[in-house]
Design an enzyme around this catalytic site. Structure first.
Site, PDB file in Angstrom:
ATOM      1  N   LYS B  96       0.906  -1.595   0.241  1.00 29.24           N
ATOM      2  CA  LYS B  96       0.051   0.066   0.059  1.00 29.24           C
ATOM      3  C   LYS B  96       1.215   1.275  -0.065  1.00 29.24           C
ATOM      4  CE  LYS B  96      -4.004  -2.117  -0.175  1.00 29.24           C
ATOM      5  NZ  LYS B  96      -5.444  -2.066  -1.518  1.00 29.24           N
ATOM      6  N   GLU B 118      -9.438   5.319   3.024  1.00 34.52           N
ATOM      7  CA  GLU B 118     -10.431   4.368   3.895  1.00 34.52           C
ATOM      8  C   GLU B 118      -9.882   3.270   3.840  1.00 34.52           C
ATOM      9  OE1 GLU B 118      -9.984   5.121   0.763  1.00 34.52           O
ATOM     10  OE2 GLU B 118      -9.628   2.954  -0.098  1.00 34.52           O
ATOM     11  N   SER B 385       1.851  -9.364  -0.853  1.00 35.59           N
ATOM     12  CA  SER B 385       1.304  -8.362  -0.782  1.00 35.59           C
ATOM     13  C   SER B 385       1.695  -7.749   0.321  1.00 35.59           C
ATOM     14  CB  SER B 385      -0.453  -7.976  -1.057  1.00 35.59           C
ATOM     15  OG  SER B 385      -1.183  -8.727  -0.502  1.00 35.59           O
TER      16      SER B 385
END
Ligand SMILES: Cc1ncc(COP(=O)(O)O)c(C=O)c1O
Lengths: 266, 433
Positions: B96, B118, B385
């Site tokens: 991210k 969010e 990830s």
């Protein structure tokens, strides 16, 4: 049938039109239709018939709450057409306000055809901009329906030109940057936005978001062609101890607002 | 569907991937999206911006992230070679941060002082809070109430980083509702605020911009695999929530036609149960959160609530470019159940000493299936990830290591630990102490 003639008649009377929003299906489908008739009987010129939606990003807590409760009570998209028929038969303009996905799922052409057949005037589309509205524009034109798109205080002159050129019926000016909900004051942004919108179009310009009292309706009615009230009306129903008391409060507020738009330019 | 996929001249419609994407948002946000697109397109050709982003990636995130071959895990994947792209080793613990640093720098360029985000798993919220701290921006993170509970550690992390976390009690109390609240905040505060959207969904230009900030994953991994194996992988695998880590690793391989691109969605308790987030298996094209894409919805177009053991995959919609990759046949998407993902979580932990995020465990479970299909000659590249630290509580509860109050469940006597000598952890969910 367009709401254009209704707005013209109000203009001829020297006042702004009063436009009232209620969602279909709260507290029940029949209950919401009865409430819409109360609006019409108490001076509302055009009813904005709301389609409850699971993800209403333009709406504040009051309308969100009513939408959730309507969906839990089992409202379906088809109920929109009964409400439209009832409002139209009661003699008011019937405009449907809906987020885009329910229409897309129903089928844009089919929705437009069924809306026209129920006596509906057209659609207000809070999350559909003209740039994405090719299918809707074609369907609306084929069925002689109004296309009400929104403009906002953030709209640039280029956007005002583009959006207003795509509208039919009127242009919906959102008075404040933010979601629906009653506010203590409607603010200067609204008058400024109406003036800037008028520079781009000859269509009527109606102001919504934040209006809740007769005094505010009078103030906004001085410069706008229509005053749109939503959350304050919905709250009459959601906060009432009994449905009957809800309808009484709703009628009283509609009368106060109707008096407001008549006082505005007096 | 009725959406235009191309204009009459054959050029793809503006802001669309095939017929998917677009901008389905209130008019009030259009100027902000136009400004964002303009500032972003200028920035990515401005050596100063590119240099600053590269410097942060190198000295702050820790890029390039390494690749790790995992032979003991691969024994459970039909003997195929399995190579992990280690986005879990990035600062803040997931991919991210790649997107967030890019958008945070753009926020500064736009002269805005406040960011909102969010978050589902909390990883995007943590990354945004981190970038905000680094660049001196005010930060508010919206998070579904249910997610604040299952990702409590990340809530604390965000607050320690100086962000305000706002629990969202609407709807399903998960990621979808956090996105709604973020949009509501953005409409009201757009003059000062940038919405750092955390994945490749939302209105144009987000899907394209967020993809480009993550593209570095595939660019690095492609070269790393070539260096290690001497050829391209047979398949690239990733989990798909909104789809950012997947598109990040897929994109550089799109023109390599021999490489299969396979995304894994949350199958929850099974697609047939209705409790899942398998948009491509059980959703239809529609609009949610600004984009025309696949959406889990009922016959009236109401969004259907999703379910997944993994907060980061618990979302009823998916990035529009993935919808396009599916329809064009370039990528495949398959569901992985909670059960399968948790088994893969346990297996990687016990065979390789790497605790994966539960999101990423869906891709690992996918590798177990795809490896068996392709056999021992295959080379699989899997995007890891994120890391599993944030999921320790969920996983410990899943495997019965803690009780409902969070108290440790220990064997009553020392003999009870006898079974723990199992060699390779192949007992799947049977984790012992
Ligand atoms: C580690 C990790 N992987 C994957 C995801 C899913 O998001 P996306 O599909 O955008 O990569 C998340 C989201 O929170 C995450 O934290």
């Amino acid at each position: 049938m367009s709401v254009g003639p209704i707005l013209e008649a109000c203009r001829a009377e020297g006042r702004a039109a009063l436009i009232g929003y209620l969602p279909v299906g709260f507290p029940s489908v029949e209950g919401s239709i009865e409430a819409m008739k109360v609006l019409v009987d108490n001076g509302v010129d055009i009813v904005e018939i709301g389609v409850p939606y699971s993800d209403p990003v333009m709406d504040g807590p009051v309308i969100q709450d009513a939408a959730v409760r309507a969906l839990e009570a089992g409202v379906h998209l088809g109920d929109i057409f009964s409400a439209t028929r009832a409002v139209s038969d009661a003699g008011a303009g019937a405009l449907v306000m809906t987020y885009w996905n329910p229409v897309l799922r129903y089928g844009v052409d089919r929705f437009a055809g069924d809306l026209a057949a129920a006596g509906g005037a057209g659609l207000i589309t809070p999350d559909l901009i003209p740039d994405e509205a090719g299918d809707w524009t074609a369907a609306a034109d084929a069925n002689d329906l109004d296309k009400v798109f929104l403009v906002a205080p953030s709209s640039t002159p280029e956007r005002l030109t583009k959006v207003t050129a795509a509208c039919r019926g009127f242009v919906y000016a959102t008075a404040v940057m933010g979601v629906t909900g009653a506010r203590a004051s409607v603010g200067e942004a609204a008058a400024d936005l109406v003036a800037r919108t008028r520079a781009a179009t000859d269509l009527p310009v109606c102001v919504g978001v934040g209006v809740s009292t007769g005094d505010q309706a009078a103030e906004v009615g001085r410069y706008a062609d229509g005053v749109i009230v939503g959350s304050a009306l919905v709250r009459c129903l959601t906060e009432a101890p009994t449905p009957q008391e809800g309808l009484e409060a709703l009628g009283a507020l509609a009368r106060e607002l109707a008096e407001g738009v008549r006082r505005g330019r007096a | 569907m009725t959406q235009p996929s191309t204009t009459s001249s054959g050029v793809p419609a503006y802001g669309r991937f095939g017929g998917f994407g677009g901008r389905y948002v209130p008019e009030a946000l259009i100027p902000a999206l136009e400004q964002l697109e303009e500032v972003w397109r200028k920035a990515v050709v401005d050596p100063e911006f590119v240099g600053e982003l590269e410097r942060l990636q190198r000295t702050y995130t820790g890029r390039p992230s390494i690749i790790t071959e995992v032979p003991r895990f691969a024994e459970h994947c039909g003997g195929a070679r399995v190579i992990l792209k280690r986005e879990d080793l990035n600062h803040t613990g997931s991919h991210k941060i790649n997107n967030v640093l890019g958008q945070a720098l753009l926020t500064k360029r736009m002269g805005k002082t406040r960011v909102i985000a969010e978050t589902g798993a909390g990883q995007h919220g943590v990354a945004t809070a981190t970038a905000a701290a680094l660049l001196g921006l005010e930060c508010v993170v919206y998070m579904g109430r249910k997610d604040t509970e299952r990702q409590a550690l990340n809530v604390a992390r965000m607050r320690l980083l100086g962000a305000t976390v706002v629990p969202v009690d609407n709807g399903s109390k998960t990621l979808k509702d956090a996105v709604n609240e973020a949009f509501r905040d953005w409409v009201a505060n757009v003059a000062t605020t940038h919405y750092v959207l955390g994945t490749v969904t939302g209105p144009h230009p987000f899907p394209e911009m967020v993809r480009d900030f993550h593209r570095v994953i595939g660019v690095e991994a492609r070269q790393q695999v070539l260096d290690l194996v001497g050829r391209l992988p047979d398949a690239v695998l990733a989990c798909v929530g909104g789809g950012s880590n997947a598109i990040g690793i897929f994109h550089r391989f799109i023109d390599d036609r021999s490489v299969r691109l396979i995304g894994f969605e949350a199958g929850g308790e099974g697609v047939a149960s209705g409790r899942h987030a398998a948009r491509f298996s059980a959703g239809q094209p529609g609009v949610l959160h600004g984009a025309f894409t696949y959406v889990m919805q009922d016959v009236d177009g109401q969004t259907v609530e999703s379910h997944s053991v993994s907060a980061g995959l618990d979302y009823p919609s998916v990035g529009p470019e993935h919808a396009h990759l599916l329809e064009s046949g370039r990528a495949e998407y398959r569901p992985v159940t909670d059960e399968e993902a948790m088994e893969a979580f346990s297996l990687l932990s016990r065979t390789e000493g790497i605790l994966p995020a539960i999101e990423s465990a869906h891709a690992l479970a996918g590798a177990m299936k795809v490896g068996r299909e392709l056999g021992p000659d295959a080379v699989l590249l899997v995007n890891l990830s994120g890391r599993g630290d944030k999921d320790v509580h969920t996983a410990a509860a899943w495997f019965g290591l803690i009780d409902e109050d969070g108290g440790t469940v220990l064997p009553a006597t020392s003999e009870a630990a006898d079974g723990a000598t199992d060699d390779d952890g192949a007992t799947g969910t049977g984790v012992q102490l």
